[in-house]
Enzyme design. Structure first.
Site, PDB file in Angstrom:
ATOM      1  N   LYS A 176       0.856  -1.194   0.000  1.00 50.58           N
ATOM      2  CA  LYS A 176       0.000   0.000   0.000  1.00 50.58           C
ATOM      3  C   LYS A 176       0.889   1.238   0.000  1.00 50.58           C
ATOM      4  O   LYS A 176       1.508   1.574   1.004  1.00 50.58           O
ATOM      5  CB  LYS A 176      -0.900   0.020   1.244  1.00 50.58           C
ATOM      6  CG  LYS A 176      -1.934   1.124   1.159  1.00 50.58           C
ATOM      7  CD  LYS A 176      -2.385   1.641   2.495  1.00 50.58           C
ATOM      8  CE  LYS A 176      -1.478   2.617   3.126  1.00 50.58           C
ATOM      9  NZ  LYS A 176      -1.330   3.902   2.437  1.00 50.58           N
ATOM     10  N   GLU A 250      10.853   1.805   9.550  1.00 49.53           N
ATOM     11  CA  GLU A 250      11.825   2.823   9.106  1.00 49.53           C
ATOM     12  C   GLU A 250      11.168   4.173   9.357  1.00 49.53           C
ATOM     13  O   GLU A 250      10.225   4.547   8.653  1.00 49.53           O
ATOM     14  CB  GLU A 250      12.129   2.652   7.616  1.00 49.53           C
ATOM     15  CG  GLU A 250      12.880   1.381   7.275  1.00 49.53           C
ATOM     16  CD  GLU A 250      14.323   1.381   7.757  1.00 49.53           C
ATOM     17  OE1 GLU A 250      14.800   2.411   8.268  1.00 49.53           O
ATOM     18  OE2 GLU A 250      14.963   0.329   7.639  1.00 49.53           O
TER      19      GLU A 250
HETATM   20  P1  NAD Z   1       3.042   8.759   7.714  1.00 50.20           P
HETATM   21  O1  NAD Z   1       3.436   8.051   8.939  1.00 50.20           O
HETATM   22  O2  NAD Z   1       2.033   9.817   7.796  1.00 50.20           O
HETATM   23  O3  NAD Z   1       2.514   7.728   6.601  1.00 50.20           O
HETATM   24  C1  NAD Z   1       3.295   6.639   6.153  1.00 50.20           C
HETATM   25  C2  NAD Z   1       2.377   5.570   5.607  1.00 50.20           C
HETATM   26  O4  NAD Z   1       1.583   5.060   6.664  1.00 50.20           O
HETATM   27  C3  NAD Z   1       1.398   6.038   4.538  1.00 50.20           C
HETATM   28  O5  NAD Z   1       1.270   5.035   3.559  1.00 50.20           O
HETATM   29  C4  NAD Z   1       0.094   6.185   5.321  1.00 50.20           C
HETATM   30  O6  NAD Z   1      -1.063   6.051   4.518  1.00 50.20           O
HETATM   31  C5  NAD Z   1       0.206   5.043   6.298  1.00 50.20           C
HETATM   32  N1  NAD Z   1      -0.567   5.180   7.535  1.00 50.20           N
HETATM   33  C6  NAD Z   1      -0.982   6.308   8.152  1.00 50.20           C
HETATM   34  N2  NAD Z   1      -1.654   6.019   9.301  1.00 50.20           N
HETATM   35  C7  NAD Z   1      -1.614   4.660   9.423  1.00 50.20           C
HETATM   36  C8  NAD Z   1      -2.075   3.754  10.407  1.00 50.20           C
HETATM   37  N3  NAD Z   1      -2.720   4.161  11.494  1.00 50.20           N
HETATM   38  N4  NAD Z   1      -1.841   2.434  10.227  1.00 50.20           N
HETATM   39  C9  NAD Z   1      -1.153   1.996   9.157  1.00 50.20           C
HETATM   40  N5  NAD Z   1      -0.704   2.816   8.172  1.00 50.20           N
HETATM   41  C10 NAD Z   1      -0.913   4.136   8.306  1.00 50.20           C
HETATM   42  O7  NAD Z   1       4.430   9.319   7.102  1.00 50.20           O
HETATM   43  P2  NAD Z   1       4.635  10.234   5.837  1.00 50.20           P
HETATM   44  O8  NAD Z   1       4.262  11.629   6.196  1.00 50.20           O
HETATM   45  O9  NAD Z   1       4.020   9.592   4.645  1.00 50.20           O
HETATM   46  O10 NAD Z   1       6.206  10.122   5.623  1.00 50.20           O
HETATM   47  C11 NAD Z   1       7.118  10.971   6.205  1.00 50.20           C
HETATM   48  C12 NAD Z   1       7.817  10.263   7.354  1.00 50.20           C
HETATM   49  O11 NAD Z   1       8.447   9.064   6.885  1.00 50.20           O
HETATM   50  C13 NAD Z   1       8.937  11.091   7.954  1.00 50.20           C
HETATM   51  O12 NAD Z   1       8.889  10.999   9.356  1.00 50.20           O
HETATM   52  C14 NAD Z   1      10.187  10.429   7.432  1.00 50.20           C
HETATM   53  O13 NAD Z   1      11.323  10.636   8.225  1.00 50.20           O
HETATM   54  C15 NAD Z   1       9.769   8.999   7.384  1.00 50.20           C
HETATM   55  N6  NAD Z   1      10.629   8.235   6.467  1.00 50.20           N
HETATM   56  C16 NAD Z   1      11.505   7.338   7.003  1.00 50.20           C
HETATM   57  C17 NAD Z   1      12.366   6.633   6.166  1.00 50.20           C
HETATM   58  C18 NAD Z   1      13.359   5.660   6.728  1.00 50.20           C
HETATM   59  O14 NAD Z   1      13.851   4.840   5.972  1.00 50.20           O
HETATM   60  N7  NAD Z   1      13.681   5.698   8.009  1.00 50.20           N
HETATM   61  C19 NAD Z   1      12.314   6.826   4.781  1.00 50.20           C
HETATM   62  C20 NAD Z   1      11.391   7.731   4.283  1.00 50.20           C
HETATM   63  C21 NAD Z   1      10.550   8.426   5.135  1.00 50.20           C
END
Ligand code: NAD
Length: 500
Positions: A176, A250
């Site tokens: 997803k 991650e």
């Molecule tokens: P987010 O946590 O808002 O969303 C990430 C994913 O989770 C999306 O697909 C979203 O639809 C899904 N999601 C949201 N709520 C959920 C729930 N309750 N249960 C399951 N899935 C859910 O993050 P974002 O804003 O999309 O991404 C930015 C963040 O990602 C930043 O904090 C960044 O540092 C992190 N990031 C980390 C890495 C790494 O490798 N460590 C790489 C890229 C991004």
């Protein structure tokens, strides 16, 4: 163009669609079929069937090596099309995506095609006299059906580096992508329908977060590989614990780079800005705190500001542009809010800090390269992940103070050292609490090295040969080759000796 769900190597029209538009000029890029629980169940069932019966269940590491090579070739062959979706949905520049992201992505699959052949899927343990003469074999089996939930900042890379380990281990998947950036993932999955057997790779999309939550709950999914924010990662971990799913998380970062007294500033200044402005600061491993020796502080700030003013912000498809728009309006508002908080807490915006409007990219939300000074490590902008082109510059007196400050964070994804003395730099690197430490550089992600976070930056590692382990379960098979029961030492504790 329509982007349907892909389940069992078939495009599934869910009859409901959400639109995906360019984050730069608002152009309609595609309509994505919106999946719900029905499609999730169908995808999990397809993945389960492929895992347990059919051609995938019988593949050898050699078969999967050949497939990994084909995935690399498919990506390479279709890179311009996939990179265009990536640039227009994320705001990352097309130039960077084609010259950095795609070579990395292709290399991950190429390296794994080699590594999977050497991986110890079967390990025969040496003789252990304590147990009598028993032979033990440790077999690494695929962990099962994996649910991938990815973030919007590097969608195809995040998908790719989970896919590579899952294929290597022999798992099947339900993927997803993030609601705003599904196109490159769906298109790659379409292309891979010719490479992977039916049911191995299934992709379902949603315009909200509920489908991710359902995946974490789903009893048919054995492992969740998640990339996203710390807050969501914690929710996913809690939900997944109900069915004791394996998880790889991650999450975010607040990387600190230390500019030591003897740093080469001709390297450290552009390097630190590369560390923070890459993908407009929307990279988890970004260097967003720059700790500078007090003797260099004024000079470093002047040079950071002068160079920041030359960074070109604009249309991500235009050659020569260094930073594209922010990935979405919500993220833009979050960045601007942090800049306000910095001012309210007494910090100084040395440059940038404003929203920019770019002719021809009126739909985009642009933030100028921003340097913040008069910051302490206790201020909100030094503690929380801003996820934008914003660098906090903080002075320090000696290396011990710099190391303590770098480690004084809930995060532990990346850190760095700028120091001409490489021995000194190595010593500092060993003391930094981060999954990746860069010495005189940043964002150097080797595709054969593990990547992941200490502390609240995550759980587990991705990329590299070690990542296969996170997609396997170990099974130990004990076999008795001894036919003399009298030689079974442990049996005598239960079975009377004279009967043996
Ligand atoms: P987010 O946590 O808002 O969303 C990430 C994913 O989770 C999306 O697909 C979203 O639809 C899904 N999601 C949201 N709520 C959920 C729930 N309750 N249960 C399951 N899935 C859910 O993050 P974002 O804003 O999309 O991404 C930015 C963040 O990602 C930043 O904090 C960044 O540092 C992190 N990031 C980390 C890495 C790494 O490798 N460590 C790489 C890229 C991004």
């Amino acid at each position: 163009m329509i982007f349907n769900s892909i389940i069992n190597n078939q495009k599934v029209d869910t009859k409901q669609f959400h639109e995906i538009r360019s984050v730069s000029n608002g152009e309609l890029l595609g309509k994505v079929s919106t999946a719900g629980e029905k499609e999730l169940d169908a995808a999990v069932n397809a993945a389960r069937t492929a895992l347990e019966s059919g051609p995938w269940s019988n593949t050898t590491p050699h078969d999967r090596s050949v497939i990994l090579g084909k995935v690399a070739a498919t990506i390479a062959h279709n890179a311009p099309e996939l990179a265009r979706y990536e640039a227009l949905t994320t705001g990352g520049t097309f130039a960077r995506i084609t010259s950095v992201d795609f070579p990395i992505l292709i290399d991950i699959f190429t390296k794994m095609a080699d590594a999977v052949m050497r991986y110890p899927f079967v390990n025969h343990l040496s003789h252990n006299p304590l147990l009598g003469i028993t032979h033990a074999t440790v077999v690494k089996e695929p962990v099962g059906v994996c649910g991938f939930i990815t973030a919007w900042n590097f969608p195809i890379l995040l998908f790719g580096w989970k896919l590579v380990s899952a294929i290597a281990a022999g798992c099947t998947m339900v993927v997803k992508p993030a609601p705003t950036t599904p196109l490159s993932t769906v298109r790659l999955a379409e292309l891979l329908m010719d490479v992977l057997p039916a049911g191995v790779l299934n992709v379902i999309c949603s315009d909200d977060n509920s489908l991710g939550q359902k995946m974490a709950e789903h009893p048919g999914i054995d492992k969740i590989a998640f990339t996203g924010s710390v807050a969501t990662g914690k929710k996913v971990q809690k939900t997944a614990a109900e069915t004791l799913k394996r998880t790889t998380l991650e999450l975010g970062g607040k990387g600190a780079g230390i500019v030591c007294k003897n740093a080469n500033l001709d390297i450290a200044i552009p390097g630190a800005l590369f560390g923070v402005y890459f993908n407009s600061g929307q990279a988890c491993e970004s260097g967003t705190r720059l700790l500078v020796h007090e003797s260099l502080y004024d000079d470093v700030v002047t040079r950071l500001v002068n160079l920041s003013k030359k960074v070109k912000v604009g249309d991500p498809m235009e050659p020569g542009v260094n930073m594209g728009p922010i990935g979405n309006k919500m993220q833009f508002d979050k960045i601007m809010n942090y800049i306000d908080i910095a001012k309210k807490e007494g910090a100084t915006i040395a440059c940038g800090g404003e929203s920019l409007s770019i002719a021809g990219s009126e739909a985009g939300h642009f933030v100028g390269p921003t340097i913040i000074t008069n910051v302490t490590n206790k201020m909100t902008v030094a503690r929380e992940e801003i996820f934008g082109p914003v660098l906090c510059v903080i002075p320090f007196k000696d290396d011990a103070e710099a190391i303590a400050m770098a480690n004084d964070s809930d995060f532990g994804l990346s850190a760095g050292v700028w120091n001409s003395d490489l021995l000194e730099a190595q010593n500092i690197a060993l003391k930094l609490k981060a999954g990746t430490v860069f010495v005189n550089d940043w964002h150097m992600l080797r595709t054969d090295a593990p990547f992941g976070g200490f502390k609240q930056s995550g759980l587990g590692r991705e990329i590299g040969e070690d990542s296969i382990a996170a997609y396997t379960e170990s099974k130990t098979i004990h076999t008795l080759f001894e036919n003399d029961p009298d030689k079974k030492l442990f049996w005598k504790s239960v079975i009377p000796s004279e009967t043996l």
